[in-house]
Write an enzyme that holds these catalytic residues in place. Structure first.
Site, PDB file in Angstrom:
ATOM      1  N   LYS A   1       5.015  -2.033   8.139  1.00 54.78           N
ATOM      2  CA  LYS A   1       5.986  -1.108   7.552  1.00 54.78           C
ATOM      3  C   LYS A   1       7.375  -1.727   7.626  1.00 54.78           C
ATOM      4  O   LYS A   1       7.936  -1.910   8.703  1.00 54.78           O
ATOM      5  CB  LYS A   1       5.962   0.244   8.295  1.00 54.78           C
TER       6      LYS A   1
ATOM      7  N   ILE B   1       0.807  -1.225   0.000  1.00 53.23           N
ATOM      8  CA  ILE B   1       0.000   0.000   0.000  1.00 53.23           C
ATOM      9  C   ILE B   1       0.835   1.267   0.000  1.00 53.23           C
ATOM     10  O   ILE B   1       0.318   2.366  -0.129  1.00 53.23           O
ATOM     11  CB  ILE B   1      -0.977   0.041   1.203  1.00 53.23           C
ATOM     12  N   GLY B   2       2.115   1.106   0.150  1.00 55.41           N
ATOM     13  CA  GLY B   2       2.956   2.303   0.133  1.00 55.41           C
ATOM     14  C   GLY B   2       4.393   1.940  -0.164  1.00 55.41           C
ATOM     15  O   GLY B   2       4.880   0.902   0.268  1.00 55.41           O
ATOM     16  N   GLU B   3       5.029   2.766  -0.938  1.00 56.61           N
ATOM     17  CA  GLU B   3       6.435   2.519  -1.225  1.00 56.61           C
ATOM     18  C   GLU B   3       7.155   3.848  -1.257  1.00 56.61           C
ATOM     19  O   GLU B   3       6.852   4.728  -2.066  1.00 56.61           O
ATOM     20  CB  GLU B   3       6.571   1.806  -2.576  1.00 56.61           C
TER      21      GLU B   3
ATOM     22  N   PHE C   1      12.332   5.188   2.118  1.00 49.80           N
ATOM     23  CA  PHE C   1      12.843   4.583   3.335  1.00 49.80           C
ATOM     24  C   PHE C   1      12.044   3.379   3.813  1.00 49.80           C
ATOM     25  O   PHE C   1      12.414   2.749   4.787  1.00 49.80           O
ATOM     26  CB  PHE C   1      12.923   5.628   4.449  1.00 49.80           C
ATOM     27  N   SER C   2      10.952   3.076   3.143  1.00 52.00           N
ATOM     28  CA  SER C   2      10.153   1.948   3.599  1.00 52.00           C
ATOM     29  C   SER C   2       9.180   1.459   2.537  1.00 52.00           C
ATOM     30  O   SER C   2       8.909   2.156   1.560  1.00 52.00           O
ATOM     31  CB  SER C   2       9.349   2.346   4.841  1.00 52.00           C
ATOM     32  N   SER C   3       8.680   0.247   2.769  1.00 49.05           N
ATOM     33  CA  SER C   3       7.545  -0.263   2.008  1.00 49.05           C
ATOM     34  C   SER C   3       6.475  -0.634   3.023  1.00 49.05           C
ATOM     35  O   SER C   3       6.793  -1.190   4.072  1.00 49.05           O
ATOM     36  CB  SER C   3       7.934  -1.505   1.205  1.00 49.05           C
TER      37      SER C   3
ATOM     38  N   ASP D   1       7.567  16.200   8.598  1.00 52.28           N
ATOM     39  CA  ASP D   1       7.115  15.779   7.272  1.00 52.28           C
ATOM     40  C   ASP D   1       5.588  15.734   7.227  1.00 52.28           C
ATOM     41  O   ASP D   1       4.994  14.778   6.726  1.00 52.28           O
ATOM     42  CB  ASP D   1       7.742  14.430   6.917  1.00 52.28           C
TER      43      ASP D   1
HETATM   44  P1  ADP Z   1       7.319   6.425   4.383  1.00 51.15           P
HETATM   45  O1  ADP Z   1       8.325   6.798   5.410  1.00 51.15           O
HETATM   46  O2  ADP Z   1       7.843   5.474   3.379  1.00 51.15           O
HETATM   47  O3  ADP Z   1       6.630   7.627   3.789  1.00 51.15           O
HETATM   48  P2  ADP Z   1       4.815   5.998   5.836  1.00 51.15           P
HETATM   49  O4  ADP Z   1       4.827   5.606   7.273  1.00 51.15           O
HETATM   50  O5  ADP Z   1       4.471   7.406   5.539  1.00 51.15           O
HETATM   51  O6  ADP Z   1       6.214   5.588   5.187  1.00 51.15           O
HETATM   52  O7  ADP Z   1       3.811   5.062   5.042  1.00 51.15           O
HETATM   53  C1  ADP Z   1       3.678   5.152   3.646  1.00 51.15           C
HETATM   54  C2  ADP Z   1       2.219   5.002   3.253  1.00 51.15           C
HETATM   55  O8  ADP Z   1       1.708   3.754   3.708  1.00 51.15           O
HETATM   56  C3  ADP Z   1       1.302   6.051   3.866  1.00 51.15           C
HETATM   57  O9  ADP Z   1       1.274   7.234   3.079  1.00 51.15           O
HETATM   58  C4  ADP Z   1      -0.025   5.336   3.880  1.00 51.15           C
HETATM   59  O10 ADP Z   1      -0.636   5.391   2.594  1.00 51.15           O
HETATM   60  C5  ADP Z   1       0.364   3.893   4.130  1.00 51.15           C
HETATM   61  N1  ADP Z   1       0.277   3.608   5.581  1.00 51.15           N
HETATM   62  C6  ADP Z   1       1.231   3.787   6.513  1.00 51.15           C
HETATM   63  N2  ADP Z   1       0.810   3.411   7.727  1.00 51.15           N
HETATM   64  C7  ADP Z   1      -0.467   2.998   7.563  1.00 51.15           C
HETATM   65  C8  ADP Z   1      -1.475   2.488   8.454  1.00 51.15           C
HETATM   66  N3  ADP Z   1      -1.242   2.319   9.761  1.00 51.15           N
HETATM   67  N4  ADP Z   1      -2.673   2.159   7.928  1.00 51.15           N
HETATM   68  C9  ADP Z   1      -2.910   2.305   6.618  1.00 51.15           C
HETATM   69  N5  ADP Z   1      -2.021   2.760   5.735  1.00 51.15           N
HETATM   70  C10 ADP Z   1      -0.805   3.112   6.199  1.00 51.15           C
HETATM   71 MG    MG Z   2       5.328   9.032   4.576  1.00 50.17          MG
END
Ligand code: ADP
Ligand code: MG
Ligand code: ZN
Length: 507
Positions: free
Chosen positions: A84, A58-60, A63-65, A171
């Site tokens: 994460k 759901i996110g990439e 620094f993380s996926s 951020d």
């Molecule tokens: P990064 O440091 O890579 O930006 P994030 O913690 O912001 O990591 O997470 C990236 C994306 O993953 C978020 O923008 C969101 O869409 C999704 N995400 C992160 N945490 C959650 C969560 N607890 N529930 C649902 N989606 C999440």
């Molecule tokens: Mg983020």
């Protein structure tokens, strides 16, 4: 209520055959790349296999996926979770600090909490409750004014909570503030760049601070050789044509503002003695050499040899506060309030991203086009920065700007009988948002007022306007206080919650 996972975490027992089958079915819907990533994640953190079914990515980010996963609870319910996976090169202190923010400040007041954390070798997976959320751009132009008010109120609640713990998020932007429109749930996520205030209650943020600065100065070393000046001047020319902003070197370092800065630095280095980076910065600068590149577009060897200013510079350019853009070494929780102001500006104007700058000087020039060049220069002086801008651009009226960009509301109501207002379009000054970036343009839904039915255009039902024809002055007053160029006087989260804009809401 305690949540127990079933089956328990046990590396010795392979997962059930039916689990595999189910995984196979679900995997067939995923792209080959994502499938591979999920397999890889099970491989590097095998404990996950026994506990979670990873459903999708759901996110990439850099620094993380982040993955959506489910876990079977003893009660029989399937719980949705967000996993994460931090990049293995993350600094251990950085990871620990991110976790500590979630565990200490998270779990209430719209701040994301944490459920578990798994680690094998250098791979860390943070497990959080999953909050299904909207894409900001998708919903931006369908939000009612009341929804926007609630959104901002809930963002300030989250910020009040983390600022109370001495956490500067650094951020704050829509993708880090999850919003579930249906459930009216909100969650501030991503403490990957967070830093502590001098009196932070997050122990690990005290330590993470100096680590970050050293990392930062390495990562940006190329840019810093030019940008990293004790002082810099901004030359904002023909921004409307190419968004270019030039950097001009100071002839020598003896002006008032640079002296003030040196004094500031001394204070900082005594305050944070453990901060190696600050000590490095305070020593050995060729501060009194005279250079000959002032007001030219080249950089002389004297300037190249100047020491780099160490200041945290993380975040996304369009959301960075002026004190961040000018590398002010002391950055407070006020930087998050500026970012919240930029989100509010997007919500009121219907434009996202509002500022789209790839570098800090362009971002600063864009701020000037809305808040005024004189005002920006004046504010920068208060935190010891000298900014030069050859073109004077006036500050804009926030209501006029937002209504014009939104293309609706009171202006169309007022237009009958009234002369057309002297809007920003008449001005020769550049307007950052006058030219929204191509992706914004492409996704811009039909304006609420753009009915094509001839004279029907003026017969817009109040319900269709979703309250956008009656935006109270309090909204723009709050926006003005969030986008205060001076961090010392900028409104705090606590104060924002008590602002008349939220008069009927409980903080
Ligand atoms: P990064 O440091 O890579 O930006 P994030 O913690 O912001 O990591 O997470 C990236 C994306 O993953 C978020 O923008 C969101 O869409 C999704 N995400 C992160 N945490 C959650 C969560 N607890 N529930 C649902 N989606 C999440
Ligand atoms: Mg983020
Ligand atoms: Zn020079």
């Amino acid at each position: 209520m305690e949540v127990v996972l079933n089956p328990p975490c046990d590396e010795q027992h392979p997962p059930q055959a039916e689990d595999f089958q189910e995984k196979q079915e679900q995997n067939s819907k995923l792209s080959a790349g994502v499938k591979k990533d999920i397999e890889k994640l099970y491989e590097v953190v095998p404990q996950l296999l026994n506990v979670f079914k990873i459903k999708e990515k759901i996110g990439e980010g850099t620094f993380s996926s982040v993955y959506l996963a489910t876990a079977q609870l003893k009660t029989g319910y399937e719980e949705k979770l967000a996993l994460k996976h931090l990049i293995p090169t993350s600094h251990p202190l950085r990871i620990a600090a991110e976790l500590q923010c979630l565990t200490v400040a998270g779990g209430q007041d719209n701040v994301m909490g944490v459920k578990y954390c798994f680690r094998k070798n250098d791979h860390v997976v943070i497990v959080m409750p999953y909050l299904e959320h909207e894409s900001f751009l998708d919903i931006l132009n369908s939000l009612s004014f009341e929804e926007v008010r609630e959104y901002m109120f809930n963002l300030f609640k989250a910020l009040r909570r983390i600022h109370h713990f001495g956490i500067v998020h650094r951020d704050v932007k829509p993708s880090n503030f999850l919003y579930n429109r249906r459930l009216k749930e909100y969650a501030l996520v991503d403490f990957g760049l967070a830093q502590g205030t001098p009196d932070t209650k997050i122990e690990l943020l005290k330590a993470a601070h100096s680590e970050d600065q050293e990392e930062d100065s390495v990562q940006h070393s190329v840019q810093r050789s030019v940008f990293g000046e004790r002082n810099f001047n901004v030359y904002s020319s023909a921004y409307q044509e190419n968004s270019s902003t030039k950097l001009i070197k100071q002839p020598k370092m003896t002006d008032v503002s640079s002296r003030r800065l040196v004094t500031k630095k001394k204070i900082i280095s005594t305050k944070t003695m453990s901060n190696g980076a600050a000590r490095k910065a305070a020593s050995g600068c060729p501060s009194n050499l005279i250079c000959d590149c002032y007001a030219t577009d080249r950089v002389c060897s004297v300037c190249l040899s100047r020491c780099q200013q160490v200041a945290p510079r993380a975040g996304t350019p369009g959301f960075r506060a002026p004190e961040v853009l000018t590398k002010c070494p002391t950055q407070t929780t006020a930087i998050d309030m500026w970012s919240a102001g930029i989100i509010f500006l997007s919500l009121l104007s219907g434009r996202y991203p509002f500022y789209k700058a790839s570098d800090d000087l362009t971002a600063l020039a864009q701020i000037m086009t809305v808040r005024g060049s004189r005002e920006t220069i004046q504010a920068a002086k208060t935190f010891g920065k000298s900014v030069l801008c050859t073109q004077v651009v006036p500050a804009q009226n926030l209501r006029t700007l937002c209504e014009k960009l939104r293309g609706t509301n009171s202006s169309c109501k007022r237009s009958q009988g009234e002369a057309p207002s002297k809007a920003v379009s008449d001005s020769a000054s550049p307007v950052a948002a006058d030219k929204p970036c191509p992706e914004t343009l492409g996704k811009q839904p039909q304006h609420l007022t753009s009915s094509q039915e001839g004279d029907g255009a003026l017969e817009i039902k109040a319900a269709d306007l979703k309250g956008w024809d009656q935006v109270p002055d309090e909204a723009y007053d709050l926006l003005d206080k969030l986008l205060d160029l001076n961090p010392a006087t900028r409104i705090t989260a606590q104060e924002a919650l008590l602002h008349p804009f939220f008069k009927d809401m409980r903080p």
